[in-house]
Enzyme design. Sequence first.
Site, PDB file in Angstrom:
ATOM      1  N   LYS A 168       0.811  -1.310  -0.002  1.00  0.00           N
ATOM      2  CA  LYS A 168      -0.095  -0.055   0.048  1.00  0.00           C
ATOM      3  C   LYS A 168       0.961   1.114   0.166  1.00  0.00           C
ATOM      4  O   LYS A 168       2.012   0.906   0.354  1.00  0.00           O
ATOM      5  CB  LYS A 168      -0.889   0.049   1.020  1.00  0.00           C
ATOM      6  CG  LYS A 168      -2.009   0.681   1.116  1.00  0.00           C
ATOM      7  CD  LYS A 168      -3.401   0.280   0.505  1.00  0.00           C
ATOM      8  CE  LYS A 168      -4.153   1.317   0.329  1.00  0.00           C
ATOM      9  NZ  LYS A 168      -5.605   0.656  -0.429  1.00  0.00           N
ATOM     10  N   ASP A 183      -6.824   4.430  -4.554  1.00  0.00           N
ATOM     11  CA  ASP A 183      -7.627   4.587  -3.010  1.00  0.00           C
ATOM     12  C   ASP A 183      -8.359   5.741  -2.804  1.00  0.00           C
ATOM     13  O   ASP A 183      -8.328   6.429  -3.939  1.00  0.00           O
ATOM     14  CB  ASP A 183      -6.527   3.978  -1.985  1.00  0.00           C
ATOM     15  CG  ASP A 183      -7.358   3.683  -0.767  1.00  0.00           C
ATOM     16  OD1 ASP A 183      -7.851   2.607  -0.668  1.00  0.00           O
ATOM     17  OD2 ASP A 183      -7.218   4.576   0.391  1.00  0.00           O
TER      18      ASP A 183
HETATM   19  P1  NDP Z   1     -12.925   8.128  -2.449  1.00  0.00           P
HETATM   20  O1  NDP Z   1     -12.073   9.175  -2.506  1.00  0.00           O
HETATM   21  O2  NDP Z   1     -13.507   7.807  -4.126  1.00  0.00           O
HETATM   22  O3  NDP Z   1     -14.255   8.169  -1.705  1.00  0.00           O
HETATM   23  C1  NDP Z   1     -14.135   8.482  -0.164  1.00  0.00           C
HETATM   24  C2  NDP Z   1     -15.627   8.865   0.265  1.00  0.00           C
HETATM   25  O4  NDP Z   1     -15.552   9.069   1.716  1.00  0.00           O
HETATM   26  C3  NDP Z   1     -15.912  10.209  -0.115  1.00  0.00           C
HETATM   27  O5  NDP Z   1     -17.283  10.439  -0.248  1.00  0.00           O
HETATM   28  C4  NDP Z   1     -15.406  11.019   1.233  1.00  0.00           C
HETATM   29  O6  NDP Z   1     -16.080  12.351   1.250  1.00  0.00           O
HETATM   30  C5  NDP Z   1     -15.628  10.244   2.250  1.00  0.00           C
HETATM   31  N1  NDP Z   1     -14.605  10.437   3.031  1.00  0.00           N
HETATM   32  C6  NDP Z   1     -13.239  10.200   3.137  1.00  0.00           C
HETATM   33  N2  NDP Z   1     -12.816  10.496   4.339  1.00  0.00           N
HETATM   34  C7  NDP Z   1     -13.711  10.720   5.406  1.00  0.00           C
HETATM   35  C8  NDP Z   1     -13.863  11.147   6.855  1.00  0.00           C
HETATM   36  N3  NDP Z   1     -12.730  11.274   7.406  1.00  0.00           N
HETATM   37  N4  NDP Z   1     -15.074  11.180   7.321  1.00  0.00           N
HETATM   38  C9  NDP Z   1     -16.193  11.102   6.512  1.00  0.00           C
HETATM   39  N5  NDP Z   1     -16.180  10.829   5.289  1.00  0.00           N
HETATM   40  C10 NDP Z   1     -15.040  10.684   4.756  1.00  0.00           C
HETATM   41  O7  NDP Z   1     -12.439   6.802  -1.841  1.00  0.00           O
HETATM   42  P2  NDP Z   1     -12.733   5.112  -2.260  1.00  0.00           P
HETATM   43  O8  NDP Z   1     -14.273   5.078  -2.399  1.00  0.00           O
HETATM   44  O9  NDP Z   1     -11.886   4.647  -3.355  1.00  0.00           O
HETATM   45  O10 NDP Z   1     -12.624   4.499  -0.655  1.00  0.00           O
HETATM   46  C11 NDP Z   1     -13.296   4.450   0.415  1.00  0.00           C
HETATM   47  C12 NDP Z   1     -12.804   3.411   1.086  1.00  0.00           C
HETATM   48  O11 NDP Z   1     -12.721   2.186   0.625  1.00  0.00           O
HETATM   49  C13 NDP Z   1     -11.251   3.597   1.705  1.00  0.00           C
HETATM   50  O12 NDP Z   1     -11.417   2.985   3.130  1.00  0.00           O
HETATM   51  C14 NDP Z   1     -10.457   2.572   0.845  1.00  0.00           C
HETATM   52  O13 NDP Z   1      -9.360   2.240   1.533  1.00  0.00           O
HETATM   53  C15 NDP Z   1     -11.474   1.549   0.900  1.00  0.00           C
HETATM   54  N6  NDP Z   1     -11.220   0.554  -0.566  1.00  0.00           N
HETATM   55  C16 NDP Z   1     -11.243   1.265  -1.858  1.00  0.00           C
HETATM   56  C17 NDP Z   1     -10.981   0.397  -2.935  1.00  0.00           C
HETATM   57  C18 NDP Z   1     -11.168   0.956  -4.231  1.00  0.00           C
HETATM   58  O14 NDP Z   1     -11.085   0.083  -5.059  1.00  0.00           O
HETATM   59  N7  NDP Z   1     -11.440   2.241  -4.429  1.00  0.00           N
HETATM   60  C19 NDP Z   1     -10.641  -0.964  -2.673  1.00  0.00           C
HETATM   61  C20 NDP Z   1     -10.794  -1.520  -1.386  1.00  0.00           C
HETATM   62  C21 NDP Z   1     -11.099  -0.834  -0.256  1.00  0.00           C
HETATM   63  P3  NDP Z   1     -15.628  13.707   0.520  1.00  0.00           P
HETATM   64  O15 NDP Z   1     -16.378  13.447  -0.985  1.00  0.00           O
HETATM   65  O16 NDP Z   1     -16.348  14.916   1.090  1.00  0.00           O
HETATM   66  O17 NDP Z   1     -14.198  13.783   0.448  1.00  0.00           O
END
Ligand code: NDP
Length: 447
Positions: free
Chosen positions: A128, A168
């Site tokens: 990672k 991510d």
């Molecule tokens: P994105 O950046 O696309 O989306 C993240 C979302 O979560 C956004 O809506 C963001 O809000 C919100 N968010 C982020 N930080 C916070 C916080 N501290 N408090 C509240 N809301 C928050 O990321 P992903 O969808 O890719 O990833 C989301 C999760 O899934 C992570 O834990 C990641 O590690 C996990 N994951 C992702 C994978 C992937 O393929 N993308 C694979 C496996 C796991 P805002 O829009 O306001 O920033």
Amino acid sequence: MPIHERLENVYAEVLARNPGEVEFHQAVREVLESISPAVGKHPQYADAKIISRICEPERQIIFRVPWEDDNGEIHINRGFRMEFNSALGPYKGGLRFHPSVYLGIVKFLGFEQIFKNALTGLPIGGGKGGSDFDPKGKSDREIMRFCQSFMTELQRHIGEYTDVPAGDIGVGSREIGYLFGQYKRITNRYESGVLTGKGLIYGGAQVRTEATGYGTAYFVNEMLAARGEDFAGKTAVVSGSGNVAIYAIEKTHQLGGRVVACSDSTGYIVDEKGIDLELLKDIKEVRRERLSSYAETVSNARYVEGAQVWDVPCDVAMPSATQNEITGKEAERLIRNGCTVVAEGANMPTTPEAVQLFQDAGVAFGPGKAANAGGVATSALEMQQNASRDSWTFEYSEDRLEEIMRGIHTRCRETAEEYGMPGNYVAGANIAAYTRVADAMLSLGLI
Ligand code: NDP
């Protein structure tokens, strides 16, 4: 669950060697607790100090990332790549760009990734990376300059047979494009398999964008089937509105469920008729606006600022935003409101206390390393297509994803039963993944 006495010193060593890295400690503790029932059955792993070796990354890379903003001001960020374990294949795992990123976050994510990747049954090790760079509010050209500077150092350490990063939080197809462009430029190699999550026109794979969210919904579908139920007539709540959340919502709707609420870092929206996905995608993927825009457009929807989405009653919860967003308090609320299935779309969004509450209340709980493994599994399929210079159809790729998620679910369930903990997906996932990595490490000698 207590840690087996043969593993206690492992945890003490992790605490001493990695001071202050609380997320990493949490992730290690969960694994040590849940593999404890396997210790007696596999004394050869303890004799070979397998788990102590797994807890120490094979290689940790930390580097300076200098870049210039649109006003000519210079900024310095920190870049990370944690090459954790390559017993099963090249290091594989995403890059996160978020101000909260530090060594402890990257280590926790890399550690989790070892087990997640092992669970897929595919030949990928765990890694990672990321940076404390905040992409919010940056112009497109600033994002490009940052990605180019980041890759200028990272390219020394990665390669299709060595280490294959992906996206991510904060790293989507735009960033992967800039990163790949810089890799190609510096190395003079069109090495498609060095990054996954690429755009379709330059070596990307169908369904990669959708894979993590779709996979989580497929996993829930299997969890429901194991209880003799299905998605029909069920309401769901998803946190986040990023890549994972959007596609978890899409597949849930396709499978007959109704997602009534989702969130972002400012608040959440509730739409009892079911989230209008086209509108959500437009707001988040195209316009890159706050979620409040949704409630301004849909008259029956409401936006709640600065609160947790877990207030909204639901049958199924899919936390898909970030780590530790469901604590004991939110878990109690979900249980009280009748939620019966929780599956982690994000990595470690549920605290250990909350997991325990769910399990005690008979709520089926699917940990991220199983429920969100569809993303990395489809990345491995992207690597397969790049290696054979082939590209598969959407339908074929989605069938493969569904089959992989079903396989992961079966592996978790059967392993939990084998070790006397039926229905415990956390134990099933950790033990099944651990034994696969451990057997590979034993075969490879003292490495
Ligand atoms: P994105 O950046 O696309 O989306 C993240 C979302 O979560 C956004 O809506 C963001 O809000 C919100 N968010 C982020 N930080 C916070 C916080 N501290 N408090 C509240 N809301 C928050 O990321 P992903 O969808 O890719 O990833 C989301 C999760 O899934 C992570 O834990 C990641 O590690 C996990 N994951 C992702 C994978 C992937 O393929 N993308 C694979 C496996 C796991 P805002 O829009 O306001 O920033």
